[in-house]
Design a protein around this motif. Sequence first.
Motif, short mmCIF file in Angstrom:
data_model
loop_
_atom_site.label_atom_id
_atom_site.label_comp_id
_atom_site.label_asym_id
_atom_site.label_seq_id
_atom_site.Cartn_x
_atom_site.Cartn_y
_atom_site.Cartn_z
N ILE A 83 -2.37 3.82 9.00
CA ILE A 83 -1.67 3.77 7.71
C ILE A 83 -2.39 4.65 6.70
O ILE A 83 -1.75 5.41 5.96
CB ILE A 83 -1.54 2.31 7.20
N GLU A 84 -3.71 4.59 6.68
CA GLU A 84 -4.48 5.42 5.75
C GLU A 84 -4.28 6.90 6.05
O GLU A 84 -4.15 7.72 5.13
CB GLU A 84 -5.96 5.03 5.80
N ALA A 85 -4.22 7.27 7.33
CA ALA A 85 -3.98 8.67 7.71
C ALA A 85 -2.58 9.11 7.27
O ALA A 85 -2.41 10.24 6.78
CB ALA A 85 -4.14 8.84 9.22
N TRP A 86 -1.59 8.23 7.41
CA TRP A 86 -0.23 8.53 6.96
C TRP A 86 -0.23 8.77 5.44
O TRP A 86 0.39 9.73 4.96
CB TRP A 86 0.71 7.38 7.34
N LEU A 87 -0.94 7.93 4.70
CA LEU A 87 -1.01 8.09 3.25
C LEU A 87 -1.69 9.40 2.87
O LEU A 87 -1.22 10.12 1.98
CB LEU A 87 -1.77 6.91 2.62
N ARG A 88 -2.80 9.73 3.55
CA ARG A 88 -3.49 10.99 3.26
C ARG A 88 -2.59 12.18 3.54
O ARG A 88 -2.58 13.15 2.78
CB ARG A 88 -4.79 11.08 4.06
N ALA A 89 -1.80 12.12 4.60
CA ALA A 89 -0.87 13.21 4.93
C ALA A 89 0.18 13.36 3.86
O ALA A 89 0.57 14.47 3.50
CB ALA A 89 -0.23 12.97 6.29
N ARG A 90 0.69 12.24 3.33
CA ARG A 90 1.69 12.28 2.25
C ARG A 90 1.08 12.93 1.00
O ARG A 90 1.71 13.73 0.34
CB ARG A 90 2.18 10.88 1.88
N MET A 91 -0.16 12.56 0.69
CA MET A 91 -0.81 13.13 -0.50
C MET A 91 -1.07 14.63 -0.31
O MET A 91 -0.90 15.41 -1.24
CB MET A 91 -2.12 12.41 -0.78
N ALA A 92 -1.45 15.03 0.89
CA ALA A 92 -1.72 16.44 1.15
C ALA A 92 -0.45 17.28 1.12
O ALA A 92 -0.48 18.47 0.80
CB ALA A 92 -2.41 16.59 2.51
N ALA A 93 0.69 16.67 1.41
CA ALA A 93 1.96 17.39 1.47
C ALA A 93 2.59 17.62 0.10
O ALA A 93 3.55 18.37 -0.02
CB ALA A 93 2.95 16.62 2.36
N ARG A 94 2.07 16.98 -0.93
CA ARG A 94 2.72 17.13 -2.25
C ARG A 94 2.39 18.42 -2.94
O ARG A 94 1.61 19.18 -2.64
CB ARG A 94 2.41 15.96 -3.16
N VAL B 233 0.82 -1.21 0.00
CA VAL B 233 0.00 0.00 0.00
C VAL B 233 0.85 1.27 0.00
O VAL B 233 0.56 2.21 -0.72
CB VAL B 233 -0.96 0.00 1.22
N CYS B 234 1.92 1.27 0.80
CA CYS B 234 2.68 2.52 0.94
C CYS B 234 3.87 2.61 0.00
O CYS B 234 4.43 3.69 -0.17
CB CYS B 234 3.13 2.71 2.38
N GLY B 235 4.28 1.50 -0.60
CA GLY B 235 5.38 1.54 -1.55
C GLY B 235 6.76 1.56 -0.92
O GLY B 235 7.75 1.76 -1.62
#
Length: 67
Positions: free
Chosen positions: A56-67, A21-23
Amino acid sequence: MDVQSPVQELSIMRLSEVTAVCGKSRAAIYKAIRKGEFPKQVKLSARTSGWIRCEIEAWLRARMAAR
């Protein structure tokens, strides 16, 4: 926004699913945990760990929001 049941929010992901999921590789995940940059695993038994899906989903959302 998806509404998840409490069971879905508290479901556990094993390492293979987290890496898919996170790569990140296994080593990169554990390094990021040590640095405080990735959610910590939950000890399920003496030799088994997992990650809480919503963290994990919250971590992914934070990564997407930071781009």
